[in-house]
Enzyme design. Structure first.
Site, short mmCIF file in Angstrom:
data_model
loop_
_atom_site.label_atom_id
_atom_site.label_comp_id
_atom_site.label_asym_id
_atom_site.label_seq_id
_atom_site.Cartn_x
_atom_site.Cartn_y
_atom_site.Cartn_z
N LYS A 111 -1.58 -2.10 3.15
CA LYS A 111 -1.96 -3.07 2.12
C LYS A 111 -2.96 -2.45 1.13
CE LYS A 111 -2.39 -5.99 5.52
NZ LYS A 111 -2.60 -7.07 6.46
N SER A 135 -0.79 -1.61 9.36
CA SER A 135 -0.82 -2.89 8.66
C SER A 135 -1.97 -2.91 7.63
CB SER A 135 -0.98 -4.01 9.69
OG SER A 135 -1.37 -5.20 9.11
N HIS A 160 -12.54 -2.43 2.93
CA HIS A 160 -11.93 -3.39 3.85
C HIS A 160 -12.83 -3.57 5.06
CE1 HIS A 160 -8.74 -5.51 5.99
NE2 HIS A 160 -9.11 -4.83 7.05
N ASP A 175 4.90 -6.11 6.08
CA ASP A 175 3.78 -6.50 6.94
C ASP A 175 3.80 -8.00 7.21
OD1 ASP A 175 1.22 -5.91 8.33
OD2 ASP A 175 0.42 -7.28 6.81
N ARG A 208 4.47 -10.29 15.32
CA ARG A 208 3.50 -9.75 16.31
C ARG A 208 2.67 -10.89 16.89
NH1 ARG A 208 0.21 -5.82 12.91
NH2 ARG A 208 -1.10 -5.66 14.75
#
Ligand code: URA
Length: 433
Positions: free
Chosen positions: A187, A183, A82, A161, A168
């Protein structure tokens, strides 16, 4: 506990138990609970924080709030990589096939671009027919068959999320370390990762320009991985300058293909090799960096990584013509090359300005509904530290129309700064955790 009791407890700086965190996520997933109560809870979380136990509990509860991908019959290391997002960051396009060529399994769930950073799904949209809306069964089958997949995240993966992030965004509570960390990690865990490699970007084009904040986020995510039994490594990398020379969807795909053929921008190539090598270290538990680097370079030079890229595109229904002939990828019609009006050395190419310029040219979205032009973007002709003369080409801008071209140029030109002395080379990998 009722939702009001949870709000009051966090408002008064209480610590949530594992059960209370579970209840909190149940409320988030319950459409009968109004947005204003979830928003109040988010503000209390933002202001009074979550400690490490609460953050790990929150991550676990979010990860199991919807569908999860499982690979019970898939042996081997299932790894997810990521990036926290940057300008010109097309790393996944190279890393997914490269890791698959190295024998790892990658189930990559990606997103679309918003603002000055791009998204992997948009980039893959340059291949006619390429499917990104795969269901759970198709994702699992592709990982089993080919060792890799890149798909969009379904609505049913981490629904908590989805609701939390959209609130948010509207309530000034995005910039919370525990909320960002949970968050991202939820995932990855929901997508079946058994190992996680994080590229946390630092600099003007990144979520954090302050290295200390980036380090805090990195350490939080590594800590969550450890607590939840998913070995996680984080690398802090520079995002003060764009990654590579190409910014914009089809342009970035060209650069990724060049890199898979052993060419491409040196800094981008180095990042891909280093990250792939770190993935091998993480999954094998060994630290033989040089040996892993050599192995990865071998996978590129032998054509094995490119063959995996072809398989990635064809197995998801994409047309291979542009893979084999990237010169056929689209370029937007309105083009202009920008030239230096100074003699000296390039001392800065501000990533955020290039990213915004690329978005304005038509390559990105300022709102989710915006349409993008796959051929728009910016091609840089210089790197940091290059010597330039008056009249040396700096960049070519590709835009959807003449107005966008003019606006993009206005943003992009000031991105370049010059020095009389050659600047010290800037570091690409800043730290590892
Ligand atoms: N990316 C995410 O997935 N979540 C955040 O909260 C911030 C960035």
């Amino acid at each position: 506990m009722s939702i009001i009791d949870l709000i009051v407890k966090k408002r008064d700086r209480g610590k949530f138990s594992t059960t209370e965190i579970g209840e909190l996520i149940d409320y988030v997933c319950n459409p009968e609970i109004p947005d204003y109560q979830i928003s109040a809870l988010l503000m209390a979380l933002y202001l009074n924080g979550l400690d490490d136990d609460e953050t790990s509990d929150l991550t676990r509860a979010m990860a199991t709030s919807g569908d999860t991908l499982n690979f019970p019959n898939t042996p081997g290391a299932i790894i997810d990589k990521h990036s926290t997002g940057g300008v010109g960051d097309k790393t996944s396009l190279v890393l997914v096939p490269l890791l698959a060529a190295a024998g790892l399994k990658v189930a990559k769930l990606s997103g679309r671009g918003l603002g000055h950073t791009g998204g992997t799904l948009d980039k893959l949209g340059v291949f006619d027919g390429f499917q990104v809306d795969l269901n759970k069964t198709a994702i699992e089958a592709l990982v089993n068959e080919n060792g890799m997949v890149i798909s969009g995240q379904t609505d049913r993966i981490v629904p908590a999320d989805k609701r939390l992030y959209s609130l948010r965004d509207l309530t000034g509570t995005v910039e919370s370390m525990p909320l960002i960390a949970s968050s991202i990690m939820s995932k990855k865990i929901a997508s079946g990762a058994r190992y996680i490699l994080l590229d946390v970007k630092v600099g003007s084009g990144a979520m954090f320009s302050d290295p200390e904040k980036a380090k805090t986020l990195a350490l939080k995510m590594v800590g969550i991985g450890k607590t939840l039994g998913v070995p996680t490594k984080a690398v802090l990398t520079d995002m003060n300058v764009p990654l590579g020379k190409m910014v914009g969807n089809a342009l970035e795909v060209r650069e990724a293909i060049d890199t898979l053929h052993g060419g491409g921008d040196q800094r981008f190539r180095e990042l891909c090799i280093r990250l792939a090598s770190k993935a091998l270290a993480l999954t094998s538990g060994s630290n033989n960096d040089q040996q892993f680097d050599n192995h990865i370079v071998g996978l590129i030079n032998s054509g094995k990584a490119f063959d995996k890229f072809r398989l990635l595109i064809s197995s998801q229904g994409g047309d291979l013509t542009a893979v084999d002939h990237p010169e056929m990828l689209p370029l937007a019609d309105f083009q202009k090359t920008l030239y230096s009006d100074t003699k000296g050395y390039i001392s800065g190419i501000e990533a955020k300005k290039i990213g915004i310029g690329s978005m304005v040219s038509g390559a990105g979205r300022s709102r989710k509904e915006d349409k993008i032009n796959l051929g728009a973007g910016v091609e840089l002709h210089v790197s940091l530290g290059d010597s330039v003369n008056k009249g040396s080409p700096l960049a070519t801008v590709y835009a959807s129309d003449s107005q966008r071209l003019a606006k993009a140029i206005e943003v992009i030109l000031p991105a370049f700064t010059y020095a009389l002395e050659k600047p010290d080379p800037s570091r690409l990998i800043l730290a590892e955790y």
